[in-house]
Scaffold this motif. Structure first.
Motif, mmCIF file in Angstrom:
data_model
loop_
_atom_site.group_PDB
_atom_site.id
_atom_site.type_symbol
_atom_site.label_atom_id
_atom_site.label_comp_id
_atom_site.label_asym_id
_atom_site.label_seq_id
_atom_site.Cartn_x
_atom_site.Cartn_y
_atom_site.Cartn_z
ATOM 1 N N GLY A 269 34.079 -1.735 -15.372
ATOM 2 C CA GLY A 269 34.880 -1.672 -16.573
ATOM 3 C C GLY A 269 35.803 -2.875 -16.643
ATOM 4 N N LEU A 270 36.332 -3.138 -17.830
ATOM 5 C CA LEU A 270 37.179 -4.309 -18.038
ATOM 6 C C LEU A 270 38.635 -3.893 -18.161
ATOM 7 C CD1 LEU A 270 35.044 -6.238 -20.690
ATOM 8 C CD2 LEU A 270 35.074 -6.582 -18.220
ATOM 9 N N ALA A 271 39.520 -4.665 -17.510
ATOM 10 C CA ALA A 271 40.953 -4.493 -17.675
ATOM 11 C C ALA A 271 41.469 -5.500 -18.689
ATOM 12 C CB ALA A 271 41.656 -4.657 -16.327
ATOM 13 N N ALA A 272 42.747 -5.371 -19.042
ATOM 14 C CA ALA A 272 43.321 -6.266 -20.040
ATOM 15 C C ALA A 272 43.248 -7.721 -19.601
ATOM 16 C CB ALA A 272 44.771 -5.862 -20.317
ATOM 17 N N ALA A 273 43.364 -7.973 -18.306
ATOM 18 C CA ALA A 273 43.315 -9.349 -17.815
ATOM 19 C C ALA A 273 41.950 -9.987 -17.999
ATOM 20 C CB ALA A 273 43.709 -9.382 -16.345
ATOM 21 N N ASP A 274 40.899 -9.172 -18.221
ATOM 22 C CA ASP A 274 39.546 -9.704 -18.393
ATOM 23 C C ASP A 274 39.235 -10.076 -19.838
ATOM 24 O OD1 ASP A 274 38.983 -9.182 -15.661
ATOM 25 O OD2 ASP A 274 38.614 -7.067 -16.162
ATOM 26 N N LEU A 275 40.173 -9.815 -20.759
ATOM 27 C CA LEU A 275 39.891 -9.967 -22.186
ATOM 28 C C LEU A 275 40.671 -11.132 -22.760
ATOM 29 C CD1 LEU A 275 40.117 -6.202 -23.222
ATOM 30 C CD2 LEU A 275 38.129 -7.463 -22.392
ATOM 31 N N ALA A 276 39.999 -11.939 -23.557
ATOM 32 C CA ALA A 276 40.630 -13.050 -24.268
ATOM 33 C C ALA A 276 39.657 -13.570 -25.307
ATOM 34 C CB ALA A 276 41.022 -14.178 -23.296
#
Length: 634
Positions: A269-276
């Motif tokens: 799963g993705l955390a906020a730090a993985d999103l941009a």
């Protein structure tokens, strides 16, 4: 004191953001968006003018410190001379201009940054989800991140699959019934305690059935973080949905997508730090996921649905990926990259769909039976509830089989002697020699024929009673049947090896009679029809396989043979559709002069005659779909 109607602080005129009019107007702009949006008057009435503006998806509440600063500024300038204020303002503008000139290299580096993109809304039908017309923002497109493409093994291939604009959608909990289809954004997460979920579908018809899946990679590219905080909590996950029932994105609602069972959940799963924005998120399907997808292909699966779910709580935990559709797209749609092994020479057979055989409800013999059936159905609905709808795999037994295979199956299930087609004796020496050579070839390659059982019988072919061509013939049929019933005549039941062959539909095209151009022509046609009826008889009715073309003078479409080649004769690119009709989605475009192969048809509908064609361009994947016959020529 007169109470003022609350107005959204982000509303202003197109010429001056600080001014508004007293009621909804086309000159208003929403300055919460970049660039400013153009809300229509209905949206202004619903949100901008009134206390509901705090519930608008574009509304951003001012921070307390901003309000304090504005209040202090008001106090500081209160009571000053207007000329002093003008002097201070001019001095401030000059200082800002000087600061901008010298600080420009530091404030605006060479690397482009994406413009903030508003949260868009779409209806089910439009391909653009923006709720009001505005100049679409042009996001800064960074160079694509390089990544390795798998090298196909000998005999294998690599296929890239991306969704079409009609196969991407998102939903929100505040408007749970409506799907936003064809939007540029794939939203997932939470914003102001509203939950968002997205889904997209990938077409698997290009994947050869039976080819082993060596690897599969799913990639998404970030698009918008306008309503997203890097410190947001929660996890974003992707799932491949089970396909017990086909999923139609345009008809699905928020709850059905959210609760749809997941066959495979992709890790991690993705955390906020993985999103941009512009960042590529990638998942490699593990062995279990590959086996599941491989089995779905063997079962004849045409599409696979991917769902994106994020946190279900939070004020600013809403992120979106690029769907590849709409004006705000950066041109990076979701992509599934499949590395396949060599496909088998013969695709494996499709699994047999299980059928539920239901007893055929007989037609009521009289009006009393009809009334009793209606009263029974009404009583059931009032006491128990509506009847369970008939599932799609229910089949009713045919009173008389329509083909030999059905007769053979019935005989086998009933324990009756097998039914075998009779081979007539050869009429000449050449036919006898051919049969002998064919039997020898089968024996050497496949094996000897299965011998015919000694108790086998041949089928009895029954010619279907033709539909009465006029009322007199229908009355004669009824009178004959009534006389037989009154005389005590009992018809001989059909033997079990009887069948009624299914006629092959051969369309008969006719041009409709043109509408009379004047009253005199209409009168002449009426006199002519009356004279024919009095002297010769009524006109012969049109047969059931008649197809009346769309208008007088319309040329009869050409008929093609399977395997024949045709040319796209239109003056511009034409749509290749997934089915024989305008209601089916577009699967590709064909340029004028493209050479196609006829592989199925004709298939008429209310407007056109459709042909299934295959277009095989050099150094590209073949494309199959349906074209209207008037777009083709020899």
């Amino acid at each position: 004191m007169t109470s003022l109607l609350p107005v959204c602080p982000h509303l202003g005129l197109s010429s001056d953001p600080s001014l508004i009019r007293t009621e909804p107007d086309e000159a208003h702009r929403c300055y919460a968006q970049i660039p400013p949006g153009e809300p229509d008057q209905e949206r202004q009435q619903a949100y901008c003018f009134g206390s509901e503006h705090v519930n608008c998806p574009f509304y951003i509440a001012p921070r307390p410190e901003d309000s304090a600063i504005e209040l202090e500024d008001d106090i500081e300038f209160e009571g000053r001379n207007p000329w002093q204020l003008l002097y201070i303002a001019a001095l401030g503008v000059a200082l800002l201009a000087i600061a901008f000139i010298y600080a420009r290299p530091f404030l605006f580096p060479a690397t482009q940054e994406s413009a903030a993109t508003p949260l868009a809304f779409a209806g089910i039908t439009p391909t653009t989800a923006t709720p009001f017309p505005s100049v679409a923002p042009t996001p800064a497109i960074l160079p694509p991140t390089p990544y390795a493409t798998p090298t196909p093994e000998p005999g294998g291939r690599v296929i890239r699959l991306s969704p079409t604009g009609a196969a991407v959608a998102w939903w929100e909990s505040a408007d749970a019934r409506r799907a936003r289809v064809g939007d540029s954004y794939l939203y997932a997460g939470a914003f102001e305690n509203r939950v968002f979920v997205s889904a997209f579908q990938l077409d698997l018809t290009r994947v050869p059935r039976g080819a082993p899946l060596r690897s599969a990679t799913l990639r998404l590219t970030g698009l918008d973080a306008e309503r997203f905080l890097p410190e947001a909590e929660g996890v974003w996950t992707l799932s491949l949905l089970a396909n017990d029932e086909p999923i139609e994105l345009t008809r699905a609602d928020f709850q059905s997508i959210l609760n749809a069972p997941a066959a495979v959940t992709l890790a991690p799963g993705l955390a906020a730090a993985d999103l941009a924005p512009h960042r590529v998120n990638s998942w490699e399907l593990d062995e279990a996921a590959l086996k599941w997808l491989e089995q779905q292909l063997l079962d004849g699966l045409a599409t696979v649905t991917v769902r994106i779910i994020g946190p279900i709580r939070g004020e600013r935990a809403l992120f979106s990926w690029d769907s590849g559709a709409g004006p705000a797209s950066g041109g990076s749609p979701p992509e599934l990259i499949l590395a396949l092994g060599p496909p088998p020479a013969t695709p494996p057979p499709l699994p047999t769909q299980p059928l539920v055989v239901a007893t055929l409800t007989p037609t009521p013999a009289n009006v009393l039976t009809v009334a009793a059936n209606l009263l029974t159905a009404t009583a059931i609905v009032k006491t128990i509830g509506a009847l369970t709808p008939t599932p799609a795999n229910v089949a009713t037994p045919t009173p008389i089989p329509a083909n030999l295979a059905t007769v053979q199956a019935i005989a086998f299930l009933s324990g009756l002697p097998p039914v075998v087609e009779h081979t007539p004796p050869a009429k000449n020496k050449a036919t006898a020699v051919y049969r002998s050579q064919y039997a020898t070839a089968v024996a050497l390659t496949t094996g000897t024929f299965t011998p015919v059982p000694t108790d086998a019988v041949t089928p009895v072919y029954i010619t279907a009673t033709p539909t009465p061509a006029n009322l007199a013939t229908a009355v004669a049929y009824v009178l004959t049947a009534t006389a037989q019933a009154r005389s005590g005549f009992t018809p001989t039941p059909w033997p079990y090896n009887a069948l009624i062959p299914t006629p092959t539909f051969t369309p008969w095209y006719i041009t409709p009679t043109p509408t009379p151009a004047s009253a005199a022509t209409a009168t002449a046609q009426s006199f002519y029809a009356t004279a024919v009826a009095l002297t010769t008889g009524t006109f012969t009715p049109l047969p059931p396989n008649t197809i009346i073309l769309g208008g007088a003078g319309t040329p009869v479409p050409e008929l093609y043979s399977l395997g024949e080649r045709a040319v796209v004769s239109a003056a511009q690119a034409v749509n290749l559709r997934a089915g024989p009709g305008l209601e089916f989605e577009t699967v590709g475009l064909l340029e004028p002069g493209a050479v196609v192969e006829i592989i199925a048809g004709p298939r008429p509908d209310d407007q056109y005659i459709w042909w299934r064609v295959r277009f095989a361009p050099p150094e590209a994947e073949p494309l199959e779909g349906w074209l209207a016959g008037f777009l083709l020529g020899r």
